[in-house]
Write a protein that holds these residues in place. Structure first.
Motif, PDB file in Angstrom:
ATOM      1  N   SER A   1     -67.910  62.802 -50.754  1.00 26.62           N
ATOM      2  CA  SER A   1     -68.099  63.924 -51.676  1.00 26.62           C
ATOM      3  C   SER A   1     -66.862  64.803 -51.722  1.00 26.62           C
ATOM      4  CB  SER A   1     -69.318  64.762 -51.282  1.00 26.62           C
ATOM      5  OG  SER A   1     -69.153  65.330 -50.007  1.00 26.62           O
ATOM      6  N   VAL A   2     -66.683  65.447 -52.878  1.00 27.03           N
ATOM      7  CA  VAL A   2     -65.584  66.399 -53.078  1.00 27.03           C
ATOM      8  C   VAL A   2     -66.103  67.592 -53.868  1.00 27.03           C
ATOM      9  CG1 VAL A   2     -63.845  64.539 -53.174  1.00 27.03           C
ATOM     10  CG2 VAL A   2     -64.692  65.541 -55.302  1.00 27.03           C
ATOM     11  N   LEU A   3     -65.358  68.687 -53.757  1.00 28.46           N
ATOM     12  CA  LEU A   3     -65.486  69.783 -54.699  1.00 28.46           C
ATOM     13  C   LEU A   3     -64.327  69.593 -55.662  1.00 28.46           C
ATOM     14  CD1 LEU A   3     -66.896  72.444 -55.552  1.00 28.46           C
ATOM     15  CD2 LEU A   3     -65.051  73.605 -54.335  1.00 28.46           C
ATOM     16  N   ASP A   4     -64.638  69.327 -56.915  1.00 27.89           N
ATOM     17  CA  ASP A   4     -63.626  69.036 -57.924  1.00 27.89           C
ATOM     18  C   ASP A   4     -63.393  70.279 -58.772  1.00 27.89           C
ATOM     19  OD1 ASP A   4     -62.208  66.488 -58.883  1.00 27.89           O
ATOM     20  OD2 ASP A   4     -62.860  67.425 -60.748  1.00 27.89           O
ATOM     21  N   VAL A   5     -62.123  70.563 -59.081  1.00 28.63           N
ATOM     22  CA  VAL A   5     -61.756  71.791 -59.793  1.00 28.63           C
ATOM     23  C   VAL A   5     -60.852  71.449 -60.975  1.00 28.63           C
ATOM     24  CG1 VAL A   5     -60.540  73.994 -59.601  1.00 28.63           C
ATOM     25  CG2 VAL A   5     -61.943  73.178 -57.695  1.00 28.63           C
ATOM     26  N   ALA A   6     -61.150  72.066 -62.126  1.00 30.02           N
ATOM     27  CA  ALA A   6     -60.306  71.943 -63.322  1.00 30.02           C
ATOM     28  C   ALA A   6     -59.955  73.348 -63.795  1.00 30.02           C
ATOM     29  CB  ALA A   6     -61.039  71.177 -64.416  1.00 30.02           C
TER      30      ALA A   6
END
Length: 182
Positions: free
Chosen positions: A80-85
């Motif tokens: 799992s990741v915390l994805d940021v845009a």
């Protein structure tokens, strides 16, 4: 597949249909015809990338400029990741705003990040495998980025800073106000 536009115009959360039974599961992770039709786009992905990382690895915030700008379709294969845009488009109503979303092996959620966005993620589990499609080839001379701890963006990365593992390159990226804009 279900698609939901985020608060950032052109950035979409994509949830593939999951078919599960006693044998496991099956998903269609990408179908160009359905993808382009549902998003009303003409995307042609030309490069697939994959990384494996340990918990605490922070990769980003990166983007490509000019003729080498890239749209990305990102997902987690394992872990799992915390994805940021971050919207870097000067002419956008949401310029300088960001979203974050957990992408996990369990939820199979994908994020479409259009051209003109900085992108990064922090790994929330050991041995996480992150996969992404790009609609343009990588070009080192076109690299740009924003420092992960920019005070204007104020991103909550969910882990203590003492757990972060960053590359030397990512430690010296510029603040948002000094970064190249799209």
């Amino acid at each position: 597949m279900t698609i939901k536009e985020t608060k950032l115009k052109g950035c979409y959360i994509i949830q593939p249909t999951i078919f599960s039974d006693k044998r496991g599961y099956f998903i269609e992770s990408f179908n160009q015809k359905a993808f382009n039709s549902k998003l009303n786009l003409d995307i042609n992905f030309v490069q697939d990338n994959e990384s494996q990382s340990s918990k605490g690895v922070l990769r980003g915030l990166h983007y490509q400029m000019g003729d080498y700008a890239q749209a990305k379709l990102v997902r987690v294969v394992k872990g799992s990741v915390l994805d940021v845009a971050v919207d870097m488009r000067l002419d956008s109503e949401t310029f300088g705003e960001h979203i974050s979303i957990e992408l996990t092996e369990a939820n199979k959620t994908q994020l479409f990040v259009p051209r003109g966005f900085a992108h990064g993620f922090i790994v929330l589990e050991d041995e996480t495998i992150f996969s992404y499609k790009c609609d343009n080839f990588y070009n080192k001379a076109s690299e740009a980025g924003v420092i992960y701890n920019d005070t204007d963006l104020n991103i909550n990365w969910q882990l203590p800073v003492s757990d972060f593992i960053l590359s030397n390159k990512d430690l010296v990226l510029p603040q948002f106000k000094n970064a190249e804009k799209c």
